[in-house]
Write a protein that holds these residues in place. Structure first.
Motif, PDB file in Angstrom:
ATOM      1  N   ASN A  25       0.867  -1.323   0.049  1.00  0.00           N
ATOM      2  CA  ASN A  25       0.040   0.190  -0.020  1.00  0.00           C
ATOM      3  C   ASN A  25       0.783   1.439  -0.094  1.00  0.00           C
ATOM      4  O   ASN A  25       0.521   2.423   0.823  1.00  0.00           O
ATOM      5  N   LYS A  26       2.070   1.174  -0.774  1.00  0.00           N
ATOM      6  CA  LYS A  26       2.690   2.312  -0.718  1.00  0.00           C
ATOM      7  C   LYS A  26       3.269   2.322  -2.233  1.00  0.00           C
ATOM      8  O   LYS A  26       3.200   1.413  -3.003  1.00  0.00           O
ATOM      9  N   PRO A  27       3.935   3.740  -2.605  1.00  0.00           N
ATOM     10  CA  PRO A  27       4.057   3.965  -4.176  1.00  0.00           C
ATOM     11  C   PRO A  27       5.382   2.688  -4.526  1.00  0.00           C
ATOM     12  O   PRO A  27       6.108   2.554  -3.569  1.00  0.00           O
ATOM     13  N   ALA A  28       5.185   2.395  -5.498  1.00  0.00           N
ATOM     14  CA  ALA A  28       5.974   1.459  -6.024  1.00  0.00           C
ATOM     15  C   ALA A  28       7.567   1.765  -5.984  1.00  0.00           C
ATOM     16  O   ALA A  28       7.841   2.854  -6.404  1.00  0.00           O
ATOM     17  N   GLY A  29       8.492   1.213  -5.691  1.00  0.00           N
ATOM     18  CA  GLY A  29       9.947   1.566  -5.348  1.00  0.00           C
ATOM     19  C   GLY A  29      10.723   0.753  -4.698  1.00  0.00           C
ATOM     20  O   GLY A  29      10.336  -0.384  -4.117  1.00  0.00           O
ATOM     21  N   ILE A  30      11.966   1.000  -4.734  1.00  0.00           N
ATOM     22  CA  ILE A  30      12.991   0.296  -4.036  1.00  0.00           C
ATOM     23  C   ILE A  30      13.906   1.065  -3.302  1.00  0.00           C
ATOM     24  O   ILE A  30      14.286   2.261  -3.983  1.00  0.00           O
ATOM     25  N   THR A  31      14.327   0.730  -1.986  1.00  0.00           N
ATOM     26  CA  THR A  31      15.324   1.528  -1.661  1.00  0.00           C
ATOM     27  C   THR A  31      16.405   0.628  -0.980  1.00  0.00           C
ATOM     28  O   THR A  31      16.100  -0.464  -0.453  1.00  0.00           O
ATOM     29  N   ALA A  80      20.974  -2.881  12.765  1.00  0.00           N
ATOM     30  CA  ALA A  80      22.255  -3.316  13.420  1.00  0.00           C
ATOM     31  C   ALA A  80      23.499  -2.834  12.438  1.00  0.00           C
ATOM     32  O   ALA A  80      23.156  -2.087  11.332  1.00  0.00           O
ATOM     33  N   LYS A  81      24.571  -3.218  13.072  1.00  0.00           N
ATOM     34  CA  LYS A  81      25.911  -2.859  12.105  1.00  0.00           C
ATOM     35  C   LYS A  81      26.683  -3.933  11.864  1.00  0.00           C
ATOM     36  O   LYS A  81      26.865  -4.638  13.246  1.00  0.00           O
ATOM     37  N   PRO A  82      27.564  -4.598  10.692  1.00  0.00           N
ATOM     38  CA  PRO A  82      26.979  -3.828   9.609  1.00  0.00           C
ATOM     39  C   PRO A  82      25.931  -4.616   8.942  1.00  0.00           C
ATOM     40  O   PRO A  82      25.560  -5.634   9.244  1.00  0.00           O
ATOM     41  N   GLN A  83      24.999  -3.742   8.174  1.00  0.00           N
ATOM     42  CA  GLN A  83      23.811  -4.419   7.733  1.00  0.00           C
ATOM     43  C   GLN A  83      23.151  -3.691   6.372  1.00  0.00           C
ATOM     44  O   GLN A  83      23.509  -2.593   6.221  1.00  0.00           O
ATOM     45  N   LYS A  84      22.525  -4.477   5.601  1.00  0.00           N
ATOM     46  CA  LYS A  84      22.184  -4.132   4.404  1.00  0.00           C
ATOM     47  C   LYS A  84      20.666  -4.610   4.435  1.00  0.00           C
ATOM     48  O   LYS A  84      20.267  -5.408   4.775  1.00  0.00           O
ATOM     49  N   VAL A  85      19.904  -3.385   4.006  1.00  0.00           N
ATOM     50  CA  VAL A  85      18.352  -3.600   4.106  1.00  0.00           C
ATOM     51  C   VAL A  85      17.681  -2.981   2.691  1.00  0.00           C
ATOM     52  O   VAL A  85      18.026  -1.700   2.451  1.00  0.00           O
ATOM     53  N   ILE A  86      17.143  -3.839   2.135  1.00  0.00           N
ATOM     54  CA  ILE A  86      16.344  -3.512   0.973  1.00  0.00           C
ATOM     55  C   ILE A  86      14.942  -3.310   1.123  1.00  0.00           C
ATOM     56  O   ILE A  86      14.238  -4.373   1.716  1.00  0.00           O
ATOM     57  N   VAL A  87      14.272  -2.330   0.995  1.00  0.00           N
ATOM     58  CA  VAL A  87      12.877  -2.232   0.970  1.00  0.00           C
ATOM     59  C   VAL A  87      12.238  -2.187  -0.472  1.00  0.00           C
ATOM     60  O   VAL A  87      12.378  -1.384  -0.843  1.00  0.00           O
ATOM     61  N   VAL A  88      11.414  -3.055  -0.870  1.00  0.00           N
ATOM     62  CA  VAL A  88      10.485  -3.170  -1.812  1.00  0.00           C
ATOM     63  C   VAL A  88       9.085  -2.489  -1.708  1.00  0.00           C
ATOM     64  O   VAL A  88       8.665  -3.307  -0.821  1.00  0.00           O
ATOM     65  N   SER A  89       8.423  -1.665  -2.306  1.00  0.00           N
ATOM     66  CA  SER A  89       7.050  -1.240  -2.082  1.00  0.00           C
ATOM     67  C   SER A  89       6.336  -1.276  -3.386  1.00  0.00           C
ATOM     68  O   SER A  89       6.811  -1.222  -4.365  1.00  0.00           O
ATOM     69  N   GLY A  90       4.964  -1.144  -3.063  1.00  0.00           N
ATOM     70  CA  GLY A  90       4.139  -1.302  -4.055  1.00  0.00           C
ATOM     71  C   GLY A  90       2.722  -1.343  -3.556  1.00  0.00           C
ATOM     72  O   GLY A  90       2.270  -1.571  -2.663  1.00  0.00           O
ATOM     73  N   LYS A 142       0.324  -6.417  -5.743  1.00  0.00           N
ATOM     74  CA  LYS A 142       1.100  -7.393  -5.733  1.00  0.00           C
ATOM     75  C   LYS A 142       1.997  -7.472  -6.898  1.00  0.00           C
ATOM     76  O   LYS A 142       3.272  -7.672  -7.245  1.00  0.00           O
ATOM     77  N   GLU A 143       1.251  -6.780  -8.099  1.00  0.00           N
ATOM     78  CA  GLU A 143       1.980  -6.780  -9.496  1.00  0.00           C
ATOM     79  C   GLU A 143       2.980  -5.762  -9.636  1.00  0.00           C
ATOM     80  O   GLU A 143       4.145  -6.035  -9.902  1.00  0.00           O
ATOM     81  N   GLU A 144       2.515  -4.582  -8.911  1.00  0.00           N
ATOM     82  CA  GLU A 144       3.781  -3.586  -8.735  1.00  0.00           C
ATOM     83  C   GLU A 144       5.131  -4.021  -7.987  1.00  0.00           C
ATOM     84  O   GLU A 144       5.960  -3.895  -8.392  1.00  0.00           O
ATOM     85  N   ILE A 145       4.896  -4.857  -6.834  1.00  0.00           N
ATOM     86  CA  ILE A 145       5.858  -5.286  -5.983  1.00  0.00           C
ATOM     87  C   ILE A 145       6.760  -6.350  -6.846  1.00  0.00           C
ATOM     88  O   ILE A 145       8.024  -6.143  -6.922  1.00  0.00           O
ATOM     89  N   ILE A 146       6.103  -7.215  -7.572  1.00  0.00           N
ATOM     90  CA  ILE A 146       6.713  -8.261  -8.290  1.00  0.00           C
ATOM     91  C   ILE A 146       7.600  -7.505  -9.409  1.00  0.00           C
ATOM     92  O   ILE A 146       8.648  -7.853  -9.595  1.00  0.00           O
ATOM     93  N   ALA A 147       6.985  -6.619 -10.202  1.00  0.00           N
ATOM     94  CA  ALA A 147       7.678  -5.836 -11.133  1.00  0.00           C
ATOM     95  C   ALA A 147       8.946  -5.335 -10.534  1.00  0.00           C
ATOM     96  O   ALA A 147       9.985  -5.169 -11.352  1.00  0.00           O
ATOM     97  N   VAL A 148       8.802  -4.508  -9.521  1.00  0.00           N
ATOM     98  CA  VAL A 148      10.042  -4.171  -8.755  1.00  0.00           C
ATOM     99  C   VAL A 148      11.012  -4.879  -8.567  1.00  0.00           C
ATOM    100  O   VAL A 148      12.288  -4.696  -8.853  1.00  0.00           O
ATOM    101  N   VAL A 149      10.854  -6.150  -8.013  1.00  0.00           N
ATOM    102  CA  VAL A 149      11.810  -6.961  -7.531  1.00  0.00           C
ATOM    103  C   VAL A 149      12.367  -7.642  -8.860  1.00  0.00           C
ATOM    104  O   VAL A 149      13.749  -7.759  -9.038  1.00  0.00           O
TER     105      VAL A 149
END
Length: 335
Positions: free
Chosen positions: A99-105, A112-122, A125-132
Motif C-alpha cells: 500500500n505504498k508507491p512502487a519503488g525500492i530503497t 544493526a551494523k554492519p547491515q544491508k536493508v532493501i525495502v521493496v514497495s508497491g 502485488k503486481e507492482e511489487i513483483i515488477a520492482v523485484v
C-alpha cells in the motif's frame, strides 16, 4: 556576506546531520546471522503467493559453478508483526511494504551494523513483483557484496603472516592464519586449509603480459594455463604409482571438460579482471570440485596476476567455502 553566511549555515546543518547519523550508528547492536542467509520480511499471504515465488526465484536461484545445485541465499521469511528485537539484527534484510508507491530503497545499518536493508514497495502485488524483477541484479549484488565483506571482516581477526607474498609479487592478499603454505616456488604460492570433509586451496602467481590475449579464444587460453599449472603443481594421490602392467600413473588437476565454465569480467583493485568459474578433476582419479579463477590485468607492471581458489569437499555444501575463496581473491591490493 549573505552568501557566506548561507554557505556556513548549510555546511553546519550538513555536518550536524552526519554527526547525528554517526552517533546513532555508534549505539547500534552488532549484526548477526549465518553467511548467505537473508531475512525476508513480508506477510504470510504474500510469501506463499506470487510475490514470494518471485523473491525465491531471485534469492534462491542455483549458483553456477557448483557440482550440485545450491541456492544463492538461504531465506528466512518473517511476518512484519514479529519483526522486532533480535530478529532485526540479521546482516541482510529484504522488506516488502504494501500500500505504498512502487519503488525500492537500499539502506544500511538500520537496525544493526554492519547491515544491508532493501525495502521493496508497491500498492499491488503486481507492482511489487515488477520492482523485484527490474532490480534483480542490484538486489543480488548488494547482498552478495555484503557477505563478501563480512567474510573478509571475519578472516581479518586472525590474519596470515606470509610476508613473502608482498616481497615476491608486490601485492597483498587477505586470508586467515588457519591456511598453511603448501608450496612456494619462485613467484608461485599455494596455500591450503582443512575443512569438514576435505580441503580448501588458494593459488597465487603471475604471468607475462603476453601470456594471454583478449579474443574469441580467451576462455580456452585461460583453461590451458590453469591446466598447465595443475599439471605442474597439483598432483593426485596416485601420481607416480606403478600399475600391475608396469605403467606409471600420471594424476594431476585439470578443468573438467564436460562442464562449460562461466566466464565474465569484473574489477579488482580498480583493475580489469577476467573471471572463470567451473569444475576441476584429477586425471586417473576420482577427486574433483569447483574452482574460481581471477586473472587481474596489471598494466603498470606489464603482467597478469592470477589468483585461484578451489575446494575438495565431497558430501557437503560448497557455497560458503567458495564465497570465502572469492572474498580472499577480491582482497588483492597491487602496489
Amino acid at each position: 556576506m549573505r552568501y557566506f553566511l548561507f554557505s556556513l549555515f548549510t555546511f553546519t546543518l550538513l555536518m550536524s546531520c552526519v554527526d547525528k547519523k554517526e552517533k546513532a550508528e555508534k549505539f547500534l547492536p552488532d549484526a548477526s546471522g549465518a553467511i548467505n542467509n537473508v531475512s525476508v520480511v513480508t506477510e504470510n499471504e504474500y510469501w506463499v503467493g506470487r510475490v514470494g515465488e518471485v523473491i525465491r526465484q531471485v534469492l534462491a536461484q542455483p549458483i553456477y559453478g557448483l557440482p550440485q545445485d545450491e541456492p544463492m541465499f538461504t531465506i528466512s521469511q518473517i511476518p512484519p508483526s514479529v519483526f522486532s528485537g533480535f530478529v532485526t539484527k540479521n546482516r541482510t534484510v529484504l522488506k516488502v511494504e504494501t500500500n505504498k508507491p512502487a519503488g525500492i530503497t537500499f539502506t544500511e545499518n538500520v537496525y544493526a551494523k554492519p547491515q544491508k536493508v532493501i525495502v521493496v514497495s508497491g500498492k499491488t502485488k503486481e507492482e511489487i513483483i515488477a520492482v523485484v524483477k527490474e532490480n534483480e541484479a542490484k538486489i543480488i549484488e548488494t547482498f552478495r557484496n555484503s557477505e563478501l565483506d563480512e567474510r573478509q571482516r571475519q578472516m581479518a581477526k586472525s590474519p596470515h603472516k606470509f610476508n613473502t607474498i608482498k616481497e615476491k609479487l608486490g601485492l597483498t592478499l587477505k586470508f586467515s592464519s588457519i591456511y598453511e603454505q603448501a608450496k612456494q616456488e619462485d613467484n608461485f604460492f599455494w596455500f591450503r586449509k582443512d575443512i569438514t570433509t576435505g580441503h580448501s586451496h588458494i593459488m597465487l602467481y603471475e604471468l607475462p603480459f603476453d601470456a594471454l590475449t583478449r579474443n574469441d579464444s580467451t576462455v580456452s587460453q585461460i583453461i590451458k594455463i590453469r591446466d598447465s599449472i595443475g599439471q605442474a603443481y597439483f598432483k593426485g594421490r596416485l601420481d607416480g604409482t606403478v600399475k600391475a602392467n608396469g605403467e606409471t600413473v600420471s594424476s594431476f588437476m585439470v578443468t573438467e571438460s564436460a562442464y562449460t565454465p562461466f566466464f565474465g569480467e569484473t574489477i579488482v583493485d580498480n583493475k580489469p579482471a577476467l573471471v572463470t568459474k567451473g569444475l576441476w578433476e584429477l586425471t586417473n582419479d576420482f577427486m574433483g570440485g569447483p574452482f574460481i579463477n581471477y586473472m587481474i590485468e596489471d598494466k603498470v607492471n606489464k603482467r597478469w596476476v592470477v589468483v585461484e581458489g578451489f575446494i575438495f569437499a565431497p558430501s557437503v555444501e560448497k557455497r560458503n567455502y567458495m564465497l570465502e575463496l572469492e572474498s580472499v581473491i577480491k582482497s588483492v591490493k597491487i602496489e
